[in-house]
Scaffold this motif. Sequence first.
Motif, PDB file in Angstrom:
ATOM      1  N   VAL A  21       0.802  -1.102  -0.025  1.00 49.38           N
ATOM      2  CA  VAL A  21       0.058   0.039  -0.010  1.00 49.38           C
ATOM      3  C   VAL A  21       1.150   1.172  -0.102  1.00 49.38           C
ATOM      4  O   VAL A  21       1.588   1.423   0.920  1.00 49.38           O
ATOM      5  N   THR A  22       0.634   1.937  -1.029  1.00 44.23           N
ATOM      6  CA  THR A  22       1.620   3.322  -1.104  1.00 44.23           C
ATOM      7  C   THR A  22       0.649   4.403  -0.643  1.00 44.23           C
ATOM      8  O   THR A  22      -0.380   4.309  -0.437  1.00 44.23           O
ATOM      9  N   GLY A  23       1.408   5.573  -0.250  1.00 43.58           N
ATOM     10  CA  GLY A  23       0.539   6.579   0.644  1.00 43.58           C
ATOM     11  C   GLY A  23      -0.026   6.119   1.830  1.00 43.58           C
ATOM     12  O   GLY A  23      -1.267   6.556   1.988  1.00 43.58           O
ATOM     13  N   ALA A  24       0.801   5.487   2.469  1.00 48.19           N
ATOM     14  CA  ALA A  24       0.122   4.617   3.705  1.00 48.19           C
ATOM     15  C   ALA A  24      -0.053   5.264   5.224  1.00 48.19           C
ATOM     16  O   ALA A  24      -0.794   4.702   5.749  1.00 48.19           O
ATOM     17  N   VAL A  25       0.346   6.349   5.195  1.00 42.23           N
ATOM     18  CA  VAL A  25       0.433   7.022   6.705  1.00 42.23           C
ATOM     19  C   VAL A  25      -0.771   7.794   6.784  1.00 42.23           C
ATOM     20  O   VAL A  25      -0.986   8.073   8.041  1.00 42.23           O
ATOM     21  N   ARG A  26      -1.766   8.273   5.760  1.00 40.89           N
ATOM     22  CA  ARG A  26      -2.951   9.131   6.036  1.00 40.89           C
ATOM     23  C   ARG A  26      -4.112   8.274   5.603  1.00 40.89           C
ATOM     24  O   ARG A  26      -3.966   7.690   4.339  1.00 40.89           O
ATOM     25  N   GLY A  27      -5.397   8.910   6.036  1.00 38.81           N
ATOM     26  CA  GLY A  27      -6.543   8.643   5.087  1.00 38.81           C
ATOM     27  C   GLY A  27      -6.828   7.243   4.806  1.00 38.81           C
ATOM     28  O   GLY A  27      -6.757   6.480   5.617  1.00 38.81           O
ATOM     29  N   ILE A  28      -7.154   7.098   3.476  1.00 37.29           N
ATOM     30  CA  ILE A  28      -7.514   5.767   2.909  1.00 37.29           C
ATOM     31  C   ILE A  28      -6.332   4.824   3.199  1.00 37.29           C
ATOM     32  O   ILE A  28      -6.668   3.465   3.300  1.00 37.29           O
ATOM     33  N   GLY A  29      -5.191   5.361   2.793  1.00 34.80           N
ATOM     34  CA  GLY A  29      -3.998   4.370   2.845  1.00 34.80           C
ATOM     35  C   GLY A  29      -3.685   3.661   4.084  1.00 34.80           C
ATOM     36  O   GLY A  29      -3.805   2.623   4.439  1.00 34.80           O
ATOM     37  N   ARG A  30      -3.946   4.757   5.163  1.00 38.63           N
ATOM     38  CA  ARG A  30      -3.985   4.161   6.692  1.00 38.63           C
ATOM     39  C   ARG A  30      -5.053   3.048   7.170  1.00 38.63           C
ATOM     40  O   ARG A  30      -4.431   2.006   7.755  1.00 38.63           O
ATOM     41  N   ALA A  31      -6.255   3.412   6.731  1.00 35.75           N
ATOM     42  CA  ALA A  31      -7.342   2.643   7.020  1.00 35.75           C
ATOM     43  C   ALA A  31      -7.183   1.357   6.354  1.00 35.75           C
ATOM     44  O   ALA A  31      -7.333   0.183   6.769  1.00 35.75           O
ATOM     45  N   LEU A  32      -6.653   1.370   4.928  1.00 33.84           N
ATOM     46  CA  LEU A  32      -6.420  -0.005   4.302  1.00 33.84           C
ATOM     47  C   LEU A  32      -5.372  -0.779   4.955  1.00 33.84           C
ATOM     48  O   LEU A  32      -5.669  -2.048   5.211  1.00 33.84           O
ATOM     49  N   VAL A  33      -4.014  -0.337   5.335  1.00 37.64           N
ATOM     50  CA  VAL A  33      -3.075  -1.030   6.083  1.00 37.64           C
ATOM     51  C   VAL A  33      -3.806  -1.695   7.215  1.00 37.64           C
ATOM     52  O   VAL A  33      -3.365  -2.713   7.498  1.00 37.64           O
ATOM     53  N   HIS A  34      -4.716  -1.176   8.249  1.00 37.96           N
ATOM     54  CA  HIS A  34      -5.171  -1.680   9.434  1.00 37.96           C
ATOM     55  C   HIS A  34      -6.093  -2.814   8.933  1.00 37.96           C
ATOM     56  O   HIS A  34      -6.146  -3.934   9.584  1.00 37.96           O
ATOM     57  N   VAL A  35      -6.971  -2.328   8.063  1.00 39.98           N
ATOM     58  CA  VAL A  35      -8.088  -3.533   7.476  1.00 39.98           C
ATOM     59  C   VAL A  35      -7.322  -4.624   7.074  1.00 39.98           C
ATOM     60  O   VAL A  35      -7.861  -5.858   7.289  1.00 39.98           O
ATOM     61  N   LEU A  36      -6.486  -4.451   6.131  1.00 38.81           N
ATOM     62  CA  LEU A  36      -5.651  -5.786   5.295  1.00 38.81           C
ATOM     63  C   LEU A  36      -4.975  -6.409   6.609  1.00 38.81           C
ATOM     64  O   LEU A  36      -4.900  -7.680   6.431  1.00 38.81           O
ATOM     65  N   GLU A  37      -4.322  -5.779   7.445  1.00 40.41           N
ATOM     66  CA  GLU A  37      -3.533  -6.507   8.408  1.00 40.41           C
ATOM     67  C   GLU A  37      -4.338  -7.449   9.423  1.00 40.41           C
ATOM     68  O   GLU A  37      -4.097  -8.389   9.950  1.00 40.41           O
ATOM     69  N   ALA A  38      -5.566  -6.910   9.732  1.00 42.72           N
ATOM     70  CA  ALA A  38      -6.613  -7.454  10.588  1.00 42.72           C
ATOM     71  C   ALA A  38      -7.035  -8.630   9.967  1.00 42.72           C
ATOM     72  O   ALA A  38      -7.303  -9.607  10.502  1.00 42.72           O
ATOM     73  N   ARG A  39      -6.775  -8.764   8.484  1.00 44.05           N
ATOM     74  CA  ARG A  39      -7.365 -10.020   7.641  1.00 44.05           C
ATOM     75  C   ARG A  39      -6.103 -11.104   7.877  1.00 44.05           C
ATOM     76  O   ARG A  39      -6.130 -12.177   7.211  1.00 44.05           O
ATOM     77  N   GLY A  40      -5.027 -10.767   8.404  1.00 42.35           N
ATOM     78  CA  GLY A  40      -3.956 -11.555   8.325  1.00 42.35           C
ATOM     79  C   GLY A  40      -2.848 -11.443   7.471  1.00 42.35           C
ATOM     80  O   GLY A  40      -1.858 -12.064   7.210  1.00 42.35           O
ATOM     81  N   MET A  41      -2.895 -10.350   6.439  1.00 45.61           N
ATOM     82  CA  MET A  41      -2.020 -10.303   5.454  1.00 45.61           C
ATOM     83  C   MET A  41      -0.874  -9.538   5.721  1.00 45.61           C
ATOM     84  O   MET A  41      -0.644  -8.871   7.027  1.00 45.61           O
TER      85      MET A  41
END
Length: 261
Positions: A21-41
């Motif tokens: 995930v690029t642009g990972a520190v804010r907004g949509i990128g940040r939310a995606l990182v947390h959601v994907l990691e919660a799925r075990g990725m």
Amino acid sequence: MMHNHMDRMNSVLSADNVAVVTGAVRGIGRALVHVLEARGMRVIAVDIDQEQLATLGAGEARVLDVAEPAALEALAEELGEVSLLVNNAVTRIGRGFDASLEDWRKAVEINLWGVIHGCRLFLPRMAEPGMIINLGSKQGITNPPGHPVYNLCKAAIKSYTESLSHDLLNRDITAHLLVPGWTSDDTGAQGRGAWTSEQLVSHAIERLAAGEFYIVCPDGEVTADMDRARILWGAGDITENRPPLSRWHPDWKDRAKEALE
């Protein structure tokens, strides 16, 4: 090749698969990182902002500039097989035609070339099934006045991702264009009608599970029907031979407003 979209998405976003995930520190990128990691990725969180990456609290941080292909190539070689690539990094510099050419070039390098570099460097190494999500914008579709370099980059991403999706028809890798609605920032400033980044990511995953390419997100003020009407009005400028951007043109804006309300 999987034909059930939900099963396919779950296979791509499954535990231990690698996501970038690029642009990972804010907004949509940040939310995606947390959601994907919660799925075990295994999530590789990419951003140029080292200080903010340290506060992310999820993912494996990589500090790099998406406008530098050598850095992205080194990351792609290090990671090997990747199941999900999200090209989200963006800048809003270069506002207006009188902005410096240096800012315009930087905007194009990050907003457009960052997406192209990401796809070209990671795609040859992607797992199948795999998925690429490129971040578009409604500004790249309706082209409102005020930020031409941002609009042109997002319009180009739309065209690029459409072509990419077509070229991938014979592979078990899909490309998707995520087009956010009004989304709040990370400062807690929840504008009236704005969705949170978490709401947008939840909606995007629902639409991915349905196999959609164009994920045009509504928000608390703009419905899906309003988006469709605005997009069709813009296309009508060509088919009806109206002035460009007639929705904002002094001779047409009242008629556009009446038609779109």
